[in-house]
Write an enzyme that holds these catalytic residues in place. Structure first.
Site, PDB file in Angstrom:
ATOM      1  N   CYS A  33     -77.350 159.813  92.079  1.00 26.89           N
ATOM      2  CA  CYS A  33     -78.547 160.650  92.061  1.00 26.89           C
ATOM      3  C   CYS A  33     -78.865 161.212  93.438  1.00 26.89           C
ATOM      4  O   CYS A  33     -78.339 160.744  94.447  1.00 26.89           O
ATOM      5  CB  CYS A  33     -79.766 159.825  91.624  1.00 26.89           C
ATOM      6  SG  CYS A  33     -79.655 159.122  89.993  1.00 26.89           S
ATOM      7  N   CYS A  37     -84.766 161.996  92.793  1.00 27.99           N
ATOM      8  CA  CYS A  37     -84.623 161.827  91.348  1.00 27.99           C
ATOM      9  C   CYS A  37     -85.876 161.196  90.743  1.00 27.99           C
ATOM     10  O   CYS A  37     -86.389 160.194  91.238  1.00 27.99           O
ATOM     11  CB  CYS A  37     -83.407 160.956  91.034  1.00 27.99           C
ATOM     12  SG  CYS A  37     -83.069 160.871  89.267  1.00 27.99           S
ATOM     13  N   CYS A  64     -76.147 162.352  87.653  1.00 31.47           N
ATOM     14  CA  CYS A  64     -77.355 162.104  86.866  1.00 31.47           C
ATOM     15  C   CYS A  64     -77.722 163.386  86.110  1.00 31.47           C
ATOM     16  O   CYS A  64     -77.629 164.486  86.661  1.00 31.47           O
ATOM     17  CB  CYS A  64     -78.494 161.705  87.805  1.00 31.47           C
ATOM     18  SG  CYS A  64     -80.099 161.554  87.017  1.00 31.47           S
ATOM     19  N   CYS A  67     -81.656 164.659  87.699  1.00 31.63           N
ATOM     20  CA  CYS A  67     -81.845 165.319  89.006  1.00 31.63           C
ATOM     21  C   CYS A  67     -80.713 166.279  89.357  1.00 31.63           C
ATOM     22  O   CYS A  67     -80.806 167.011  90.333  1.00 31.63           O
ATOM     23  CB  CYS A  67     -82.014 164.280  90.111  1.00 31.63           C
ATOM     24  SG  CYS A  67     -80.539 163.303  90.456  1.00 31.63           S
TER      25      CYS A  67
END
Length: 188
Positions: A33, A37, A64, A67
């Site tokens: 991430c 995030c 992810c 994000c």
């Protein structure tokens, strides 16, 4: 080198100043991430930090879906079409349009010729040909000032196809008028 404590503090605070500077890999989920995030924070013992998204992917993590770390600031995806224009500008400055045309440049960039022209108009305000011409003229001016080469050699080294083409563009860019019947060129 990334400092674990500093990265951990930035991740927990979701500090936007660190966005794009490091990426967090979560061992328990296999996901990496951005520091900003919105997902729930993983325990510090379950994370590791990477300097780039590529490093996280090389370590076996996947991006992810919340994000979108592959679109972090300053990544090509984040810059959008500007990244294509910046790459094109680098190639033009290296002389990509001196030997080949816009079609070859567009193909090298993986876009169509018309799309490349639209991107240049949007981001630069000039066509790729106009940018290349300016680069050639600037290159020639530097060579005139810094070398003792004859004008023909300067014209060819600067990327002009001939001395005639060089003579057409150089006076226009310097503001000098063409001489009248054997006289000297006068500045505007």
């Amino acid at each position: 080198m990334l400092d674990f404590e500093e990265c951990d503090r930035a991740r927990i605070r979701r500090d936007a100043a660190y966005d794009g500077r490091f990426f967090t890999g979560v061992r328990t989920t296999g996901i990496y991430c951005r520091p900003v995030c919105p997902a729930r924070h993983a325990h510090s013992k379950n994370v590791e930090y990477f300097p780039s998204a590529a490093a996280a992917e090389a370590a076996g993590y996947r991006p992810c879906l919340r994000c979108r770390p592959e679109t972090a600031p300053f990544s090509p995806a984040w810059k959008g079409s500007l990244a294509t224009v910046e790459r094109a500008m680098r190639l033009v400055n290296e002389g990509a349009l001196d030997d080949a045309g816009i079609d070859a440049l567009a193909e090298r960039l993986g876009v169509g010729t018309r799309h490349l022209s639209r991107l240049f108009k949007k981001h630069v305000g000039a066509s790729p040909t106009q940018v290349a011409q300016t680069v050639r003229v600037q290159r020639a001016k530097r060579m005139v000032d810094n070398t003792d080469l004859p004008m023909t050699a300067i014209a060819l080294a600067a990327g002009f196809g001939s001395l005639r083409r060089f003579n057409t563009y150089l006076p226009l860019s310097t503001g000098a008028r063409r001489p009248r019947s054997g006289g000297q060129a006068t500045p505007r």
